[in-house]
Design a protein around this motif. Sequence first.
Motif, PDB file in Angstrom:
ATOM      1  N   ASP A   1      25.123 -12.205 -20.607  1.00  0.00           N
ATOM      2  CA  ASP A   1      25.644 -12.678 -19.576  1.00  0.00           C
ATOM      3  C   ASP A   1      24.417 -13.759 -19.102  1.00  0.00           C
ATOM      4  N   SER A   2      24.938 -14.874 -18.621  1.00  0.00           N
ATOM      5  CA  SER A   2      23.983 -16.082 -18.658  1.00  0.00           C
ATOM      6  C   SER A   2      22.874 -15.864 -17.390  1.00  0.00           C
ATOM      7  N   THR A   3      23.516 -15.421 -16.264  1.00  0.00           N
ATOM      8  CA  THR A   3      22.669 -15.000 -15.358  1.00  0.00           C
ATOM      9  C   THR A   3      21.856 -13.924 -15.477  1.00  0.00           C
ATOM     10  N   PHE A   4      21.793 -13.081 -16.221  1.00  0.00           N
ATOM     11  CA  PHE A   4      21.242 -11.799 -16.722  1.00  0.00           C
ATOM     12  C   PHE A   4      19.838 -12.584 -17.569  1.00  0.00           C
ATOM     13  N   ASN A   5      20.465 -13.224 -18.487  1.00  0.00           N
ATOM     14  CA  ASN A   5      19.213 -13.636 -19.515  1.00  0.00           C
ATOM     15  C   ASN A   5      18.464 -14.883 -18.767  1.00  0.00           C
ATOM     16  N   LYS A   6      19.060 -15.487 -17.898  1.00  0.00           N
ATOM     17  CA  LYS A   6      18.056 -16.522 -17.264  1.00  0.00           C
ATOM     18  C   LYS A   6      17.165 -15.668 -16.134  1.00  0.00           C
ATOM     19  N   ALA A   7      17.732 -14.501 -15.753  1.00  0.00           N
ATOM     20  CA  ALA A   7      16.872 -13.593 -14.765  1.00  0.00           C
ATOM     21  C   ALA A   7      15.590 -13.299 -15.371  1.00  0.00           C
ATOM     22  N   ILE A   8      16.064 -12.806 -16.904  1.00  0.00           N
ATOM     23  CA  ILE A   8      14.775 -12.365 -17.652  1.00  0.00           C
ATOM     24  C   ILE A   8      13.726 -13.361 -17.822  1.00  0.00           C
ATOM     25  N   GLU A   9      14.259 -14.580 -18.274  1.00  0.00           N
ATOM     26  CA  GLU A   9      13.299 -15.590 -18.582  1.00  0.00           C
ATOM     27  C   GLU A   9      12.413 -15.960 -17.305  1.00  0.00           C
ATOM     28  N   LEU A  10      13.145 -15.924 -16.111  1.00  0.00           N
ATOM     29  CA  LEU A  10      12.517 -16.469 -14.894  1.00  0.00           C
ATOM     30  C   LEU A  10      11.432 -15.268 -14.537  1.00  0.00           C
ATOM     31  N   ALA A  11      11.645 -13.992 -14.716  1.00  0.00           N
ATOM     32  CA  ALA A  11      10.820 -12.974 -14.461  1.00  0.00           C
ATOM     33  C   ALA A  11       9.625 -12.955 -15.519  1.00  0.00           C
ATOM     34  N   LEU A  12       9.833 -13.429 -16.805  1.00  0.00           N
ATOM     35  CA  LEU A  12       8.750 -13.552 -17.800  1.00  0.00           C
ATOM     36  C   LEU A  12       7.816 -14.562 -17.128  1.00  0.00           C
ATOM     37  N   GLN A  13       8.282 -15.536 -16.549  1.00  0.00           N
ATOM     38  CA  GLN A  13       7.511 -16.708 -16.249  1.00  0.00           C
ATOM     39  C   GLN A  13       6.736 -16.296 -15.193  1.00  0.00           C
ATOM     40  N   LYS A  14       7.244 -15.458 -14.044  1.00  0.00           N
ATOM     41  CA  LYS A  14       6.622 -15.020 -12.971  1.00  0.00           C
ATOM     42  C   LYS A  14       5.529 -14.069 -13.325  1.00  0.00           C
ATOM     43  N   GLN A  15       5.620 -13.393 -14.212  1.00  0.00           N
ATOM     44  CA  GLN A  15       4.768 -12.433 -14.455  1.00  0.00           C
ATOM     45  C   GLN A  15       3.571 -12.703 -15.243  1.00  0.00           C
ATOM     46  N   LYS A  16       3.469 -14.115 -15.496  1.00  0.00           N
ATOM     47  CA  LYS A  16       2.189 -14.617 -16.174  1.00  0.00           C
ATOM     48  C   LYS A  16       1.104 -14.782 -15.023  1.00  0.00           C
ATOM     49  N   ASN A  17       1.729 -14.842 -13.817  1.00  0.00           N
ATOM     50  CA  ASN A  17       0.513 -15.169 -12.706  1.00  0.00           C
ATOM     51  C   ASN A  17       1.051 -14.121 -11.382  1.00  0.00           C
ATOM     52  N   SER A  18       1.588 -12.937 -12.086  1.00  0.00           N
ATOM     53  CA  SER A  18       1.712 -11.868 -10.985  1.00  0.00           C
ATOM     54  C   SER A  18       1.272 -10.371 -11.155  1.00  0.00           C
TER      55      SER A  18
END
Length: 589
Positions: free
Chosen positions: A14-31
Motif C-alpha cells: 500500500d502506497s500510503t502505508f509505505n509513505k507513512a513509514i518513510e516519513l516516520a523514519l525521517q521524523k525519528q531522526k530529530n525526535s
Amino acid sequence: MVDIIRTMSGHSKDSTFNKAIELALQKQKNSQTDFVTLFAESFNQIDKNAKLAAIFSYELKDKIKVNSTNEEVIAAIREETNSAFDRTFQILRQRIDKFGVTQPNIQKLSQSERILVELPGVKDPERVRKLLQGTAQLEFWETFDFKEIAQNFVEADKLLAKAQNFDVDSDSLMNLSDTISNINKKDSLLAENKTDTSGKSLVDKIKSKDTTKAKNKDEMTREQWIKEHPLFHVLQLNVDEKNIPRDGPVVGMAYAKDIPKIERMLEYAKKALPHNIKLLWTAKPIQDKTNIYQLVAIKVSSRDGTPALGGDVITDARQDFDQNGNNEITMSMNAEGAKIWKNLTAANIKKSIAIVLDNLVYSYPTVNQEISGGRSSISGRFTLEEAKDLANILKAGKLPAPAKIVQEAVVGPSLGKESINASMISFIFAFLMVLLYMYFFYNGVGLIANIALLANIFFLMGVLSSLGAVLTLPGIAGIVLTLGMAVDANVIIFERIKEELRQGKGRKAAIEAGFQKAFWAIMDSNVTTIIAALFLAQLGTGPIRGFAITLAIGNMSSLFTSLFVSRLMFDFSTDLSKSDKVSISWRIK
C-alpha cells in the motif's frame, strides 16, 4: 520497530502505508517520540481518510476487526511492538548470560526503542556482534535434486546471454576452476559425490560443444565464451567429468565476490527457473581459506512459502561432537515438531533436507530412513566457540525482528583508563587507612589483623581471577565493603579477648575464650550477608549481579582469614612469646 510493523502488515505494498513509514523514519531522526506514534501521525498526515484496519486486519485478526478505527489499530500495533521489544530484551539477556561475560549490563532505553549492552572484558567484539544480531531463524527445507533442474539453469544462461547487461570478469571462472581443481587433488569437493579428475574446467567442457562454431578458428576466445555464457562464467555448475549433473541439491559453486552478481542474474532470469525454487548459499566455504561457496536449491512446498519445519519447535540445543570428533549442534523438538520431522524425513528418503539458519545453509544431509523422536543435528565445520554460541542462540529463541547495532564504542580496558585509575586510588586509600587504624588502635595484634586482611585480598583476587571476573565499579565497591566486614570480624574477636583479659585471664585462655565467644557472632553476620548476596546474584542483572558476586566471595574469604588465619597467627605468636601478656591495645597489655 520498522521491521516488526512491516511484518504485521504482511509487507503491504500500500502506497500510503509505505509513505507513512518513510516519513516516520525521517521524523525519528530529530525526535524523541516513539516510532509507533510517529507512524500514526505520518499515516494520518498523508491521508486522513485511509484505514489502517485494511492493512493490518489479517495479521492482527485476533486483536482488531475490518471496521476498527485507526486509534484501535494503533493501540494493537503498540501492544505488539512493546511485546516484541520486551521479548528481544529477554532473549538478548539470556544469550549474554550464557555467553559467559562477567558482570554484563543490559538496559532497556524504552523512549528511544533501543537496548544498551555493556560487556566488560570482551576480547572478541566480532563474536559479540554475531551473538547480538543473529535472529536465530532456524528452518528445515526440502530440496531439489540438481539433475531435475539442470536444464532450467541452461535456459537461464541463454536468457542472460540475450540480455547482455551484466558486467563480467574474464578471469573469474578460470581462477575458480583452478582453485576447485587444486582442492580436488587433496579432498573431495562434495562429500557424497565423485571428484572431477578430468582437469577440465566448465569453460573447457562447454567449449567442446561449441567447436563446430569455431572450426575455422584456433579456438573460441574467452571473451566470446563469456558473452555466450554470462551465468556459467561465474557459477561453476555441479557436474562430473562427463558434464552430467551430480546427485544432490548443490547447483554450483562461486567465489564470494561473485555472489551478488549471480543473485542479480538469477533474479533477472527467474522465469526460466521453477516457480517453487529458492536458492540459498552455504554458510561456510567448501574448504577453509578458499572463499568458494555452494549454491543450494531449496524446494518451497507450501503455498505461503514457509519452510516444512520451523525452529520454534526446538526445545533444547547444545554443542556436541559427531562420530569423527567434529563440532556439531544437537537439537531436541517438542511433540508437534517431532511428528512433523518424522513425516518430513519419511517423505524424503534418499533425498536431502537443508538445515537453514538466517537464510544460510549449514548442512543438507541425505535422509536414509525415517527419523522419529524429534532429534536432529547441525554440522558445518564449526569451531568450538561457534558451536557453543549457535546452540546458545537456538536455545534462547529467535528474535522477533533482526537486531541492528546502531552505535558501538570500545572503552579499554574495562571501564576506561580514567575510571579505573580513580577507582583504584580510592580503593588503595581506603585500604591504607584501615591498616593504619587497626595498628594504632589495637597495637601489636593490629599487625595480625592487617596480615589477615592482606591474605583476604589475596584470596579474593585469586578467586575472582580464576572465575575470569573483570574489575568494574560495582566489583570495586564490593571489595571495599568486604574490607570493612573483614576488619569488623577482627574487631569483634579483639574486643572479646580484651574482655577476658580484664577478668584476669592469661594470654592463652583469653585468646581461646575470645575466639570461642566471637565465633557465632561472626558466623551469623557473614552467613546472612552471603545469603543476601546470593539472592542478589540470582535475581539481579548487570552491575547488581557483579556487586553481589564480589560481596559473596569476599565474605567467604573473610570468614576463612578472620577465624583461621588470625587464630593461626595468634597461636604462633603465643608459642614464640615467653610473656603471658598480649599487646591488644595501647591501654591493655
